[in-house]
Design an enzyme around this catalytic site. Structure first.
Site, PDB file in Angstrom:
ATOM      1  N   ARG B 295       0.830  -1.216   0.000  1.00 33.10           N
ATOM      2  CA  ARG B 295       0.000   0.000   0.000  1.00 33.10           C
ATOM      3  C   ARG B 295       0.860   1.260   0.000  1.00 33.10           C
ATOM      4  NH1 ARG B 295      -5.438  -2.123   3.369  1.00 33.10           N
ATOM      5  NH2 ARG B 295      -6.098  -3.358   1.566  1.00 33.10           N
ATOM      6  N   TYR B 439      -7.009   0.283  -6.774  1.00 37.02           N
ATOM      7  CA  TYR B 439      -6.451  -1.053  -6.483  1.00 37.02           C
ATOM      8  C   TYR B 439      -5.703  -1.099  -5.156  1.00 37.02           C
ATOM      9  CZ  TYR B 439      -2.207   0.321  -9.342  1.00 37.02           C
ATOM     10  OH  TYR B 439      -1.115   0.911  -9.889  1.00 37.02           O
ATOM     11  N   GLU B 440      -5.344  -2.325  -4.803  1.00 36.73           N
ATOM     12  CA  GLU B 440      -4.709  -2.584  -3.488  1.00 36.73           C
ATOM     13  C   GLU B 440      -5.622  -2.130  -2.346  1.00 36.73           C
ATOM     14  OE1 GLU B 440      -1.940  -4.401  -3.662  1.00 36.73           O
ATOM     15  OE2 GLU B 440      -1.960  -4.566  -1.482  1.00 36.73           O
ATOM     16  N   GLY B 441      -6.929  -2.351  -2.519  1.00 37.08           N
ATOM     17  CA  GLY B 441      -7.935  -1.888  -1.564  1.00 37.08           C
ATOM     18  C   GLY B 441      -8.399  -0.500  -1.944  1.00 37.08           C
TER      19      GLY B 441
END
Lengths: 596, 596
Positions: B295, B439-441
């Site tokens: 993140r 993306y990545e949450g």
């Protein structure tokens, strides 16, 4: 493919209840239409845009326009759809009946424009620009120019364009170099290169009528030396038939972020024959008289794309299951809850919804002011409406396109990863709506127009006119407990607007650069306050309808809930914006150039 | 083509002065590098990214990736550039020396990542994902897996991917269906379809190592039944040589809004041979241990693209002449003034600059916490740093990508119409940076992670740890008149953060859905306060340097001016955000589903 449901019920509410347009005897021509007729028109546009224009939106974006053998080819289906568009008479709605128009007021026209933009912004720009050319010739052209062009621009048999920008002259038209050389017969030879020309060439019609800004040989420098010319793609014979090709062409297509279905051209004029529109050296003034309407049109793009983006985000949020509500399982029969249960998804959707509906009401008000400025029987009201429309022009353009774009970004966010993929249509809405913040005067120009020209240069006279309307609304409702949440929100934002105006007025004389530094925050404060005004009026009307036992009580209850959210989410934003003006404006001016 | 100048001086300031990384004897391995070495590394990356990666950014976007005969072809030049990238050893910087890495700390790595992202985000994702795969195997793989894969992932001879998402399972991985069937020899047959797989296939390397989440036959339902597997594109023989192709392929390429130079694939696993990484059913936990770093990487995309967008907007504003300053002509020798004279252009640039520099400092701090969590000699500080890094993870991802995208939009706006045209590169920055919010949450997930997991579930313990750092800073400077503007801004935002936390804590138990409704405003308040903290520390350091008679006094003066602007423009935004939380959160929860 994205879905779309035209917001007809909202249009009806705004027209019948909020603005009361069916009982306006002082407005010339307003007695010629009634709810039934207008409902039929709006439903007709809704059907056409949903059935014909929407299916071409995604494909038009993917395919784009092509320049082939010197001619621009529009995406598959555009030409057929355009033919249907003009056959159905949709081009003629708000045009002068003398030239084949239907004479409908702007307050109807804006909603037709919204639906067109929602379903296919790139396609809608072909008739949109045509309307601009029509309006320019209608307002400033000689009788012979009107006779030559207006019928066919109104019907849509020919389209139009506006040729202003050159590569070195965008915001600053004083720098433009395109030349107009007088010819023996009263005509002119136009030479120069224009860029960013929307609908500059295409295969939809036999002729394209270019409105071109250029300089005469004896022109004074700067903006006072710019004249406006009408330059057709195909020259027109005495009998009205098409003659030979004029000396102009689209030399290339711009590679843009979005609106790929619209042909944005670099135009080359190489001694093209043109005729003067209006007086020599008065071209910019001619363009400016159409500005209120043109900028309203761009503002409607901000609203239109935001509306369809919202509708699709909502449908996705209702359908997509992912995770569970924080308060516990909501739909045990499914493997997960619809994402509408998640607070941040709801927040994004409500931010969009409350913006869209408030803005739609404001667009109606703005259009009604434009109508009043042309049709009202009382000259005082003509003048007042005209000034109010001018004041609100940078708001409906600059504020609405700014926030409309953000709403599209939020709508895309609701889709998660799928929002980034073309097939879902959401990323196109973001790319398309982005241009509305830039063209027809960047939003920075709008912000400066608002505080500089419309407030300071006007010495606050029109602002005061509007503030009185706000005060009257507040006074009328201040003792009504049911109106409290709306009145409180409106009062707070209006107070912030007053504070911001006071600060800038106090500082402007000594520090003129500060006006620009404060302008964007000022535009946002004004825009939010304007929507708070529309939402308070909406709430007042909704409460009345509920008290009167209206059938559709859920509609009015939902308006009240949305109005409350607007006050709690949007109206509170002015507090920080005023602080920005008071604290950061002088930093912006004083910051050393080398330190950037 | 966009320009780029690596912000080396800023890196030096952050490393040497602000974070003092060259005097950290408690941090294992920090004694092995010094300013000279690190300057050489950073300058090497700066040269490579500017000379090799940047020229491929626009062309890679235009050309995109192609799927041809079942193989993905990357844009022209990518393969050569990648070879140079690994030949120069840039892949190895922060990797474990045991496997050929250089063992540099994260606090250096983040700035290398920023430069790579600035110059070519799509290209940078190939090694970026490889690093994720390396970290997963390094942290959770058996010795034999490590021996098999790590050397080549470190060197970059092979690349890696992360296969999590399925079309119906994005945020909610509990729903995923990909199956892993045990085979006789301890291996597994993996079958299923994964979407949105960055770098899923390409022509840069001979092999691609996929990390894949899948379910074993006896797996419990939900996230507790997910296991992690390593699945190579080409099977590896006993002797380490490449064997036959595995049963997997990229079945299509996604049509995306941006990052066209990166191959985002739909991956089909059809009984592909894989090996288990870590324990059965512990796959999600394995992924989560890498989350802080992954993140942070996405947050660096927010910063990196925003930085290059700013640099180009500034260059354009200095060069483009259009209009005159409101205070009068500034450059009489030119036909117009550079647009840097206009207040709203300056506002946009300063908003970007103060965000970028403050964020860069925060990225350094976050990386240093990560380093401390792995290398500090004091176990208490290991724990504290680890908790602080976890707290700030959603901020460096969610807040930074949100505001970084907005900064790109503003940078594009500075270019007016030219910003919408591909050739200038600005619209690509907007399209590329948009994905980092997703993306990545998604950023909504980040916001919920922050308030839900990192604050509420932690009972505020880590928040308190950080608040003490803020308080110490304030107390140390409160009597220093020169520090007044910074301390005031920080105190106001920190008070708003406390207020917001208090409100949510008070309401959360009775109304859990409110947590989600308030989460995004909370994330923004926290992010702004975090940057106010970094800017206050920066100002403190800059004042010290000036007092000590530093050579480069303009650098420190400019830091002070930018810090002041941050407080006056950014820090004031928390006031309205707190109001939103207090007023709108319950509206969001209570709004009727049917009324959307």
């Amino acid at each position: 493919m994205p879905i779309y449901q035209a917001p007809i019920r909202d249009y009806q509410f705004i027209l019948s209840e909020l603005l009361n347009v069916y009982q306006q005897p002082e407005l010339q021509g307003f007695d010629e239409f009634d709810p039934e007729l207008i409902d039929a028109v709006l439903q007709g546009v809704a059907d056409f845009t949903t059935d014909i224009m929407l299916p071409l939106n995604g494909s038009g974006d993917l395919e784009g326009c092509r320049l082939q053998d010197g001619k621009v080819i529009t995406p598959k289906g555009f030409s057929d759809a355009y033919q249907q568009y003009i056959d159905n008479g949709w081009a003629t709605l708000t045009c002068d009946p003398e030239y084949g128009g239907q004479g409908l007021p702007e307050v109807i026209g804006v909603f037709a424009t919204e639906m067109k933009t929602s379903t296919n912004m790139a396609f809608a720009m072909y008739p949109g620009l045509t309307h601009g050319a029509y309006a320019a010739i209608h307002a400033h052209g000689s009788d012979s120019l009107k006779a030559k062009y207006l019928d066919k621009l109104v019907s849509g048999e020919w389209t139009g364009t506006m040729n202003l920008t050159e590569s070195h002259a965008g915001t600053d038209l004083a720098l433009l170099r395109t030349k107009a050389t007088p010819l023996a017969d009263g005509e002119f030879a136009i030479s120069g290169e224009k860029i960013f020309i929307s609908s500059g060439d295409h295969d939809l019609t036999d002729n394209i009528i270019h409105l071109v800004l250029a300089r005469l040989p004896d022109a004074p420098e700067g903006v006072k030396g710019i004249s406006l010319f009408v330059v057709p793609k195909v020259l027109i014979n005495e009998d009205g038939s098409l003659g030979q090709l004029n000396q102009l062409k689209a030399s290339s297509l711009e590679h843009k972020m979005g609106i790929h279905g619209n042909s944005t051209c670099v135009m080359n004029f190489d001694g093209a024959i043109g005729e003067l529109v209006g007086e020599p050296h008065q071209g910019l003034r001619a363009m400016f008289t159409m500005m209120n309407q043109a900028r309203l049109g761009v503002g409607l793009q901000g609203l239109g794309v935001s509306e369809i983006a919202y509708q699709n985000a909502l449908a996705y949020a209702q359908d997509r299951i992912q995770g569970r509500a924080l308060s516990g399982v909501k739909q045990a029969e499914q493997a997960a809850d619809p994402i509408l249960v998640h607070g941040d998804v709801r927040r994004m959707l409500l931010a969009q919804k409350s913006f869209n509906q408030g803005t739609r009401a404001l667009m109606g008000q703005q259009a009604l002011w434009l109508d009043e400025s042309e049709r009202h029987s009382d000259p005082l009201q003509v003048k007042a409406a005209s000034k109010l429309a001018a004041l609100f022009t940078p708001i409906v353009k600059g504020f609405v396109t700014e926030q409309g774009f953000k709403a599209c970004v939020d709508a895309q966010q609701v889709f998660g990863g799928h929002g980034y993929i073309h097939e879902w249509g959401m990323e196109q809405f973001v790319r398309d709506s982005r241009i509305a913040m830039i063209y027809e005067g960047t939003n920075g120009v709008q912000a400066l127009d608002l505080i500089g020209r419309k407030v300071l240069a006007d010495k606050g006279a029109t602002l005061k006119l509007w503030s009185e309307l706000v005060k009257t609304l507040i006074e009328r409702n201040i003792k009504n407990q049911a109106m409290k949440p709306y009145i409180e929100g409106l009062m707070a934002s209006a107070a912030d607007l007053e504070k911001a105006t006071g600060y800038i007025v106090a500082k402007a004389a000594k520090n003129p650069d500060l006006i620009g530094a404060a302008s964007m925050a000022y535009l946002q404060i004004f825009g939010i306050t304007a929507l708070a005004w529309m939402w308070t009026r909406t709430a007042e009307k909704a409460l009345q309808c509920l008290e009167n036992g209206a059938d559709d009580s859920e509609f009015y209850q939902d308006k009240l809930a949305t109005a409350k959210f607007f006050m709690h989410y949007w109206a509170v934003q002015t507090t920080s914006l005023v602080k920005q003006i008071e604290l950061a404006s002088s930093d912006i001016v004083e910051f050393e150039d080398r330190a950037f």
